[in-house]
Design an enzyme around this catalytic site. Structure first.
Site, short mmCIF file in Angstrom:
data_model
loop_
_atom_site.label_atom_id
_atom_site.label_comp_id
_atom_site.label_asym_id
_atom_site.label_seq_id
_atom_site.Cartn_x
_atom_site.Cartn_y
_atom_site.Cartn_z
N GLN A 1 40.30 44.07 41.95
CA GLN A 1 40.77 43.37 40.75
C GLN A 1 39.64 43.26 39.74
OE1 GLN A 1 41.58 39.18 41.28
NE2 GLN A 1 43.08 39.13 39.63
N TYR B 1 38.98 41.49 36.72
CA TYR B 1 39.31 40.42 35.78
C TYR B 1 38.03 39.73 35.26
CZ TYR B 1 44.45 40.16 36.06
OH TYR B 1 45.80 40.40 35.94
N SER B 2 37.34 39.01 36.14
CA SER B 2 36.19 38.20 35.71
C SER B 2 35.05 39.07 35.20
CB SER B 2 35.69 37.34 36.87
OG SER B 2 36.65 36.38 37.24
N GLU C 1 49.45 35.69 42.28
CA GLU C 1 48.23 35.41 43.03
C GLU C 1 48.17 33.95 43.45
OE1 GLU C 1 43.37 35.88 42.53
OE2 GLU C 1 44.67 36.15 40.80
#
Length: 379
Positions: free
Chosen positions: A128, A130-131, A246
């Site tokens: 993932q 994202y951050s 999530e």
């Protein structure tokens, strides 16, 4: 609320137990019981997932046309409970529970045909994106640049806290494709391979000694436009949809299995610790009932978002509380924590405790979740 299973549901539970008795080897159970992180590493995770896939149980929550089982809510609950009780290896939700629902909801027919079978079989493993170093809970401030150049986007920047990127062959990623409007309006959602030229994966070793996390650097990485999910600059819509999935995962089956193990080991221990265990048991019972409501009730988007945030806050705080109990119960044995690659026995309590400090931060910090809850309730 009637919490008793029907004869048909009890028969299904027996089927699951028989499957686990046959397929969950001592090696798998050992790995699941001593997993100090969020989920097991490869190859254990992939081997167990492929056994589930061979049975047709790797993606039971998907629509039937894409390989789901068509189970009732009670069957889904039973499956999760029995997996946790048997110490089955916890599996990454990135592929099956996060990016897959997004592909089903927003993907083209070509994208569904290409990605979904590979996720269902365990051929593909997803990370993932994202951050970022300066964009964690404030996801709208992300800066990873994606500039259109012909039939590709050219990516420059980095992602951080990328769980199991070093095990994954694909990534779903939020990128900045426009800076002219509001921050949320210039984000796009991309799918791509992690072996593209210009991608560097740098390990981050956690305080427990585990290598789960990574920083991923992008230097003029060319990502095909065919990997765009939904519309360009509308990735925020896709991202919010994914985050609901999530955050809405059921926390209680795994927590119940962990707490029951602690209760079984706590006979004759200090009364103060017994009281802490009893309080955690009551809080967990409340979470279980709340998650049952989420599982069985029809909810609109607003209520679903509310309950997902409530579950995330309660589940992660209980996870931390139960790991604290594990350390207290282990006592001096907890200090003798074996190093990596294996945490075993009572020593796993400290590794789990240290890893679970992040539970109230990942998937949206609990402070942010409380803001979401307050806004919905006050509205």
């Amino acid at each position: 609320m009637n919490l008793d299973f029907s004869p048909q549901e009890l028969a299904f539970r027996n089927e699951v137990r028989a499957f686990l008795a046959e397929q969950l080897t001592p090696e798998f159970a050992f790995a699941g019981r001593n997993c100090a992180g969020i989920y097991c590493e490869l190859p254990i995770a992939r081997d167990w997932f492929r056994i589930l896939a061979a049975k047709g149980w790797s993606v039971p929550h998907w629509p039937i046309e894409y390989g789901g089982t068509g189970w009732t809510p009670a069957q889904h609950l039973i499956f999760k409970q029995e997996m946790a009780r048997a110490d089955a290896p916890p599996l990454s939700p990135n592929s099956t529970h996060m990016v897959a629902p997004v592909i089903i909801a927003f993907g083209t027919d070509e994208q569904k045909a290409h990605y979904l079978p590979r996720i269902r079989s365990g051929e593909d493993w997803w990370a993932q994106g994202y951050s970022e170093p300066n964009s964690g809970s404030d996801l709208a401030s992300l800066t990873l640049k994606a500039e259109r150049d012909g039939d590709c986007y050219v990516l420059n920047g980095s992602k951080i806290w990328t769980t199991h990127a070093h095990f994954s062959n694909r990534m779903f990623c939020l990128v900045r494709t426009d800076r002219s409007g509001k921050p949320q309006q210039g984000i796009s959602f991309l799918l791509f391979d992690l072996d593209l030229p210009g991608i560097e994966i740098s390990p981050i070793i956690s305080i427990s000694g585990d290598h789960e996390l990574n920083q991923v650097f992008f230097n003029n990485v060319r990502v095909p436009v065919a990997g765009l999910i939904g519309q360009e600059n509308d990735g925020w819509t896709v991202a919010k949809y994914l985050l609901r999935h999530e955050r809405s995962s059921m926390w209680s089956p795994l927590l119940r299995a962990r707490l029951e193990r602690i209760k079984a080991q706590s006979a004759g221990c200090d009364p103060a610790l017994q009281l802490r265990i009893a309080r955690a048991d009551m809080r967990l019972s409340a979470l279980e009932v709340s998650e049952l409501r989420m599982l069985f009730e029809e909810m609109d988007e607003t209520r679903s978002s509310l309950m997902s945030s409530i579950s995330k806050v309660s589940g992660t705080e209980l996870r931390q509380e139960i790991t604290e109990l594990g350390v207290s119960l282990a006592g001096r044995d907890a200090i003798r924590m074996p190093g990596r690659p294996e945490h075993t026995g009572r020593g796993v309590a400290v590794a789990t405790y240290l890893n679970d400090r992040a539970a109230s931060i990942y998937a949206g910090a609990n402070e942010v979740q409380r803001d979401i809850i307050a806004k919905i309730m006050l509205r």
